[in-house]
Write a protein that holds these residues in place. Structure first.
Motif, PDB file in Angstrom:
ATOM      1  N   LEU A 174       7.220  -2.153 -13.723  1.00  0.00           N
ATOM      2  CA  LEU A 174       5.760  -1.897 -13.441  1.00  0.00           C
ATOM      3  C   LEU A 174       5.573  -0.362 -13.089  1.00  0.00           C
ATOM      4  N   LEU A 181      -4.563  -0.903 -18.421  1.00  0.00           N
ATOM      5  CA  LEU A 181      -3.497  -1.387 -17.211  1.00  0.00           C
ATOM      6  C   LEU A 181      -3.330  -2.884 -17.462  1.00  0.00           C
ATOM      7  N   LYS A 206       0.224   3.842  -5.042  1.00  0.00           N
ATOM      8  CA  LYS A 206      -0.725   3.855  -6.194  1.00  0.00           C
ATOM      9  C   LYS A 206      -0.382   2.414  -7.204  1.00  0.00           C
ATOM     10  N   ILE A 207       0.916   1.865  -6.873  1.00  0.00           N
ATOM     11  CA  ILE A 207       1.218   1.053  -7.671  1.00  0.00           C
ATOM     12  C   ILE A 207       0.583  -0.453  -7.107  1.00  0.00           C
ATOM     13  N   ILE A 208       0.724  -0.612  -5.794  1.00  0.00           N
ATOM     14  CA  ILE A 208       0.030  -1.736  -5.141  1.00  0.00           C
ATOM     15  C   ILE A 208      -1.495  -1.598  -5.173  1.00  0.00           C
ATOM     16  N   LEU A 216       7.382  -1.141  -1.664  1.00  0.00           N
ATOM     17  CA  LEU A 216       6.460  -2.109  -2.198  1.00  0.00           C
ATOM     18  C   LEU A 216       6.635  -3.679  -1.643  1.00  0.00           C
ATOM     19  N   ILE A 271       2.690   1.893 -14.881  1.00  0.00           N
ATOM     20  CA  ILE A 271       1.705   2.795 -14.026  1.00  0.00           C
ATOM     21  C   ILE A 271       1.978   4.237 -14.419  1.00  0.00           C
ATOM     22  N   GLN A 280       2.260  -3.357   2.216  1.00  0.00           N
ATOM     23  CA  GLN A 280       1.457  -3.919   1.223  1.00  0.00           C
ATOM     24  C   GLN A 280      -0.034  -4.122   1.882  1.00  0.00           C
ATOM     25  N   GLU A 323       3.214   6.963  -4.379  1.00  0.00           N
ATOM     26  CA  GLU A 323       3.602   6.448  -5.573  1.00  0.00           C
ATOM     27  C   GLU A 323       3.495   4.679  -5.442  1.00  0.00           C
ATOM     28  N   GLN A 332      -3.051  -0.981  -7.870  1.00  0.00           N
ATOM     29  CA  GLN A 332      -3.102  -1.825  -9.075  1.00  0.00           C
ATOM     30  C   GLN A 332      -3.144  -3.313  -9.117  1.00  0.00           C
ATOM     31  N   ILE A 352      10.067  -4.294 -10.813  1.00  0.00           N
ATOM     32  CA  ILE A 352       9.278  -2.962 -10.258  1.00  0.00           C
ATOM     33  C   ILE A 352       9.723  -1.765 -11.077  1.00  0.00           C
ATOM     34  N   PHE A 370       3.832 -10.142  -4.045  1.00  0.00           N
ATOM     35  CA  PHE A 370       2.654  -9.479  -3.828  1.00  0.00           C
ATOM     36  C   PHE A 370       1.523 -10.313  -3.559  1.00  0.00           C
ATOM     37  N   LEU A 402      11.381   3.565  -3.204  1.00  0.00           N
ATOM     38  CA  LEU A 402      10.180   2.878  -3.789  1.00  0.00           C
ATOM     39  C   LEU A 402       9.936   1.409  -3.563  1.00  0.00           C
ATOM     40  N   GLU A 403      11.063   0.861  -3.980  1.00  0.00           N
ATOM     41  CA  GLU A 403      11.006  -0.689  -3.890  1.00  0.00           C
ATOM     42  C   GLU A 403      11.153  -1.241  -2.510  1.00  0.00           C
TER      43      GLU A 403
END
Lengths: 214, 338
Positions: free
Chosen positions: A198, A148, B52-54, B13, A202, B19, B49, B56, A195, A167, B9-10
């Motif tokens: 990204l 990853l 899941k991304i966050i 995020l 993923i 977050q 989803e 990571q 995004i 983030f 999704l965005e």
């Protein structure tokens, strides 16, 4: 600010304490100003609010739990100890991240023979997802995580930076636009692209992990 | 900001609360997003989803470890609440001004306090000697009448530099062992609040820490009288002790165990069926440290004896039988329950 008109508050100080009484969530800068006036509650609040991000960032940099925790503890302790002489800060989280970065790099330089690598890194985005130059051993990491990180490090520099700002620094599109002196729409576009990338990574990651299991 | 029901999704995020929910799993955020899912079940796939991304993007700290770090920091903040070092000299003057003012008040209190205690309230000039032992220290005193006093840690004793002709008086806060030189003409009186201990010549231990609920006088040799507000309440003979429970103002007489009660003066720490809070009180005083521990820690009466041992070795010994981990950092001791 609505509160201003609502209560006809004269100055910002009064507003701060009013908000505190009404237990309205204070902004970082408001907390920062309260800390300068010896407010220990504000200090604890600030700590709680930013600890997790700092921890994550520190771990990405040095991969050492103990070193990360020690450095974070030291940063907040210093803030409290010198609270009466603190400078004003615009974006508290960025300031904290920058301070943690400086501190960790200083510590790593002291202890590492791999000066060259550390010096090559610059504050923020590069370090976060660059796999090749990782500073400390990576044996503990799972194969999947490595994959990853590898794929994330294939993001472009500006995309990595975007991820960092969104983030880690927790900036809004507007703030990013101001910081990078670009217009709001192009920030949005870049964010969107990043995004999307990204997300693809993923999904790829999920697929590889799926394949590995079978 | 888009409407929550239109979240893509965005949007998930970049939502701060979202977050935080993934990163820290805080209760407030969790409630928000669980409620959100209840209202918009069609968003579940997108939300998961995004999660899941966050996931990571962050390395998370285990909740327990974070709580530990937070408590550590909390105590640092508490400890350094008052004495802020200031850099400008003008401020320093102010501070000394306050210090001087405070010490004047303190002196006045001591002076008037003394007036209330003793029979020489008429005398105008009292030259007081004050001896204080800090935490982690003990000290020996030899008074002019050859009385010997051993002060335990965190104890203050005050007395007139020269005793009067008909009486010898001292005031005590804390714990001390007295070996009083016999002098039938001049009784020796220890004042502890409104309790007085009157003796002719004898040895005894007084334990009167303000923060503890009981005050005790334990007699080794001779004879002592315990007075309250000037009236004789009890007479002690050797091996007996008088215990005053401050909350109930109840004074009782009982036999005591000299091995337990007097161990401190021979540099021995001895516990008998002690609770963790009692152990902590003793060790904080003895080693000049502060304990940070879970108030719920359960020790079912700890019994043990330690002679001239480092705090670290002592805790090592204790930790096995009681079942805790510890960490000593400077003057702080962290106790972690297993």
């Amino acid at each position: 600010m609505e509160l201003n008109s609502l209560f006809s508050v004269q100055n910002s100080e009064e507003l701060d304490s009013l908000k505190k009484d009404l237990s309205i969530e204070l902004t970082d800068v408001e907390l920062w100003n309260l800390i300068r006036k010896d407010d220990s509650e504000a200090m604890i609040k600030l700590y709680k609010r930013h600890y997790h991000i700092l921890y994550s960032y520190g771990m990405k940099i040095c991969r050492s739990k103990e070193l990360t925790k020690d450095c974070i503890q030291e940063i907040f302790t210093n803030i409290w100890a010198s609270r009466r002489t603190l400078n004003k800060v615009k974006i508290v989280r960025s300031y904290l991240l920058q301070t943690l970065w400086n501190k960790l790099v200083g510590e790593l330089k002291k202890n590492s023979k791999r000066n060259d690598i550390i010096q090559k890194q610059v504050y923020q985005s590069d370090i976060i997802f660059s796999h090749e130059d990782k500073l400390i051993d990576e044996e503990n990491e799972s194969e999947l995580m490595k994959r990853l990180s590898n794929s994330i490090s294939s993001l472009s520099k500006s995309q990595k930076e975007m991820i960092f700002m969104l983030f880690y620094e927790g900036l809004s599109y507007k703030q990013i636009a101001e910081k990078k002196s670009v217009n709001y729409q192009s920030v949005k576009n870049l964010s969107h692209k990043t995004i999307k990338k990204l997300r693809e990574l993923i999904i790829m990651y999920a697929l590889t992990s799926f394949l590995l299991f079978f | 900001m888009p409407k929550l029901s239109d979240y893509t999704l965005e949007d998930f995020l970049v939502d701060e609360s979202f977050q935080r929910f993934v990163r820290e799993n805080s209760d407030t955020d969790r409630v928000i997003w669980e409620e959100y899912l209840r209202l918009h079940p069609e968003k579940e796939a997108t939300l998961l989803e995004a999660k899941k991304i966050i996931d990571q993007l962050y390395i998370k700290i285990p909740q327990k470890e974070f709580q530990y770090e937070l408590e550590k920091f909390r105590s640092i903040v508490e400890a350094n609440k008052i004495n802020v070092p200031k850099e400008r000299s003008s401020n320093r003057f102010k501070r000394y001004g306050i210090a001087a003012f405070v010490s004047v008040i303190l002196l006045t209190t001591v002076f008037f306090g003394l007036k209330n205690y003793s029979s020489y309230s008429e005398s105008k000039v009292i030259s007081l000697v004050e001896r204080t032992t800090e935490r982690g220290r003990k000290s020996n005193l030899l008074l002019k009448d050859s009385t010997r006093i051993k002060l335990n840690a965190q104890t203050t004793i005050k007395y007139a530099e020269t005793f009067k002709d008909d009486i010898r008086e001292v005031q005590l806060i804390g714990e001390a062992f007295f070996d009083v030189k016999e002098d039938k003409e001049r009784p020796f009186i220890v004042h502890v609040g409104d309790v007085s201990i009157k003796v002719l010549g004898t040895s005894f231990n007084v334990r009167a820490y303000p923060e503890e609920n009981t005050l005790s006088v334990s007699l080794v040799t001779g004879k002592v009288e315990i007075l309250k507000n000037g009236h004789i309440e009890l007479t002690l003979t050797p091996n007996y002790e008088a215990t005053l429970t401050k909350s109930s103002d109840h004074l009782i007489k009982s036999l005591f165990d000299p091995k337990l009660k007097l161990a401190w003066k021979d540099d021995i720490i001895r516990f008998e069926k002690a609770s963790f809070a009692e152990i902590v009180t003793v060790l904080e005083r003895w080693y000049d440290v502060d304990f940070i521990y879970d108030k719920d820690i359960d020790v079912e009466g700890f019994t043990g004896e330690f002679t001239r041992m480092s705090l670290e070795n002592l805790l090592k010994g204790m930790s096995h039988s009681v079942g805790f981990d510890f960490k000593i950092e400077g003057r702080k001791v962290w106790i972690l329950t297993k």
